[in-house]
Each structure stands twice: as structure tokens, then as C-alpha cells.
Design a protein around this motif. Structure first.
Motif, PDB file in Angstrom:
ATOM      1  N   MET A   1       7.765   4.790  -0.056  1.00  0.00           N
ATOM      2  CA  MET A   1       6.367   5.163  -0.277  1.00  0.00           C
ATOM      3  C   MET A   1       5.719   4.060  -1.114  1.00  0.00           C
ATOM      4  N   ASP A   2       4.560   3.573  -0.664  1.00  0.00           N
ATOM      5  CA  ASP A   2       3.941   2.479  -1.419  1.00  0.00           C
ATOM      6  C   ASP A   2       3.298   2.997  -2.708  1.00  0.00           C
ATOM      7  N   THR A   4       0.317   3.004  -3.890  1.00  0.00           N
ATOM      8  CA  THR A   4      -0.920   3.780  -3.811  1.00  0.00           C
ATOM      9  C   THR A   4      -0.633   5.237  -3.444  1.00  0.00           C
ATOM     10  N   TRP A   5       0.317   5.456  -2.553  1.00  0.00           N
ATOM     11  CA  TRP A   5       0.687   6.839  -2.215  1.00  0.00           C
ATOM     12  C   TRP A   5       1.328   7.528  -3.410  1.00  0.00           C
ATOM     13  N   ARG A   6       2.201   6.810  -4.129  1.00  0.00           N
ATOM     14  CA  ARG A   6       2.822   7.403  -5.323  1.00  0.00           C
ATOM     15  C   ARG A   6       1.756   7.767  -6.352  1.00  0.00           C
ATOM     16  N   ALA A   8      -1.366   8.493  -5.729  1.00  0.00           N
ATOM     17  CA  ALA A   8      -2.120   9.641  -5.209  1.00  0.00           C
ATOM     18  C   ALA A   8      -1.351  10.938  -5.425  1.00  0.00           C
ATOM     19  N   VAL A   9      -0.043  10.920  -5.193  1.00  0.00           N
ATOM     20  CA  VAL A   9       0.785  12.110  -5.403  1.00  0.00           C
ATOM     21  C   VAL A   9       0.778  12.503  -6.881  1.00  0.00           C
ATOM     22  N   VAL A 129      -3.859  14.844  -1.414  1.00  0.00           N
ATOM     23  CA  VAL A 129      -3.123  13.586  -1.584  1.00  0.00           C
ATOM     24  C   VAL A 129      -3.728  12.496  -0.682  1.00  0.00           C
ATOM     25  N   PRO A 130      -3.959  12.773   0.612  1.00  0.00           N
ATOM     26  CA  PRO A 130      -4.605  11.723   1.436  1.00  0.00           C
ATOM     27  C   PRO A 130      -6.014  11.363   0.952  1.00  0.00           C
ATOM     28  N   ARG A 133      -5.520   9.187  -2.009  1.00  0.00           N
ATOM     29  CA  ARG A 133      -5.019   7.887  -1.522  1.00  0.00           C
ATOM     30  C   ARG A 133      -6.193   7.045  -1.003  1.00  0.00           C
ATOM     31  N   TRP A 134      -7.081   7.667  -0.251  1.00  0.00           N
ATOM     32  CA  TRP A 134      -8.253   6.982   0.311  1.00  0.00           C
ATOM     33  C   TRP A 134      -9.158   6.487  -0.829  1.00  0.00           C
ATOM     34  N   GLY A 155       1.148   2.668  -9.521  1.00  0.00           N
ATOM     35  CA  GLY A 155       1.907   3.910  -9.422  1.00  0.00           C
ATOM     36  C   GLY A 155       2.754   4.141 -10.665  1.00  0.00           C
TER      37      GLY A 155
END
Length: 169
Positions: A1-2, A4-6, A8-9, A129-130, A133-134, A155
């Protein structure tokens, strides 16, 4: 998981923790005080927004932002998350027969509150989360928190920042 996703989570979990605190507190207080359905939902929603924003605001202030920047960041970062959470949670409670009439001594009060929180947290997490992320990808919301840190790994910074104030995950 990149990264940015981390981020966002982490941001979503943090916001929803505050939201859940406010939701439970609001429903418990309103039920304790004998308030009706609409009043108890309004109190729960108001406290959910307050605590959701408060946890983000506190973290942003600790990272060095002034009050105005921290307020803007919390509102930008968490409004969508809290809104989705509250729609799901209160929709669930309204859908359970008798849940709005249950008292603090009723198993139905606690079981419907727990079930609605679990369901709405899952829905809100999946939806926001998405969205987070956006927003982070466009330098909005929680991305502003990382800009304040001035570090490369957003992150890790975000997780570290939230970890310092209470391990709410």
C-alpha cells in the motif's frame, strides 16, 4: 500500500474514532435525559462532528499550526467522513424497530447502538478512505497536516502524529 493510501486509512480511522465517541456520548446523554428521537439524533450528530473535528484539530495544533489553520484543516479533512458516518449510523438506528425508544437499562439500546456503530463505521470507512486518498493526492485535508511536518514520508508522519496523542486506533 503506498504512503498516500496509508495516510488516508490513518486519517479516516482517526476521524471516525472521534465521531464514534461523540455518537455514543450523544445517544447515552440524550437517553439518560429522556430526550425524544429527533433531539437525541441532533445531539449525537453535533457531538460526533465536535469530537471528530477535535481529534484532528488537536493533532494539527500539536504539529505547529495556528488555530485558524487547524480549524480549516479539520473541517476540510473530516467533514465528508463524519457526514457519511452519521448518515449510516442514524439510518441504522432509525431502521431498528424500537431502538429510538430504548432506555439505558435496555439491552436493545446497547445492542442497537453497538450494531449501528459497527455497521456505520464499516460503511464510512469504505466510502471515506478513497475520498481522503483523493483529497490528499490534491493537497487538501490531511495533506495540509503533512505539509506542516515538512517530512518526506507522509504516511509515517501521520501515523506517528496520531500515535502520540492516545493510540485511538
Amino acid at each position: 500500500m503506498d504512503t498516500t493510501w496509508r495516510t488516508a486509512v490513518s486519517a479516516t480511522l482517526h476521524c471516525l474514532t472521534g465521531c464514534a465517541i461523540g455518537e455514543v456520548l450523544g445517544m447515552v446523554l440524550a437517553t439518560w435525559w429522556g430526550w425524544g428521537g429527533a433531539a437525541s439524533i441532533l445531539l449525537a450528530v453535533a457531538l460526533a462532528f465536535f469530537f471528530g473535528y477535535l481529534l484532528t484539530f488537536s493533532g494539527v495544533r500539536r504539529s505547529g499550526a495556528d488555530v485558524a489553520t487547524a480549524v480549516r484543516t479539520a473541517i476540510a479533512a473530516d467533514t465528508v467522513s463524519i457526514l457519511v458516518m452519521e448518515l449510516a449510523d442514524n439510518g441504522f438506528i432509525l431502521a431498528v424497530p424500537g431502538a429510538m425508544d430504548a432506555t439505558l437499562g435496555d439491552l436493545l439500546f446497547w445492542s442497537s447502538l453497538a450494531a449501528s456503530l459497527a455497521a456505520s463505521l464499516a460503511v464510512a470507512f469504505a466510502v471515506t478512505v478513497p475520498v481522503n486518498r483523493w483529497m490528499i493526492g490534491r493537497g487538501l485535508g490531511h495533506a495540509a497536516v503533512h505539509a506542516l511536518h515538512g517530512h518526506g514520508d507522509a504516511g509515517r508522519d501521520h501515523a506517528g502524529q496520531h500515535g502520540r496523542h492516545g493510540h485511538h486506533h
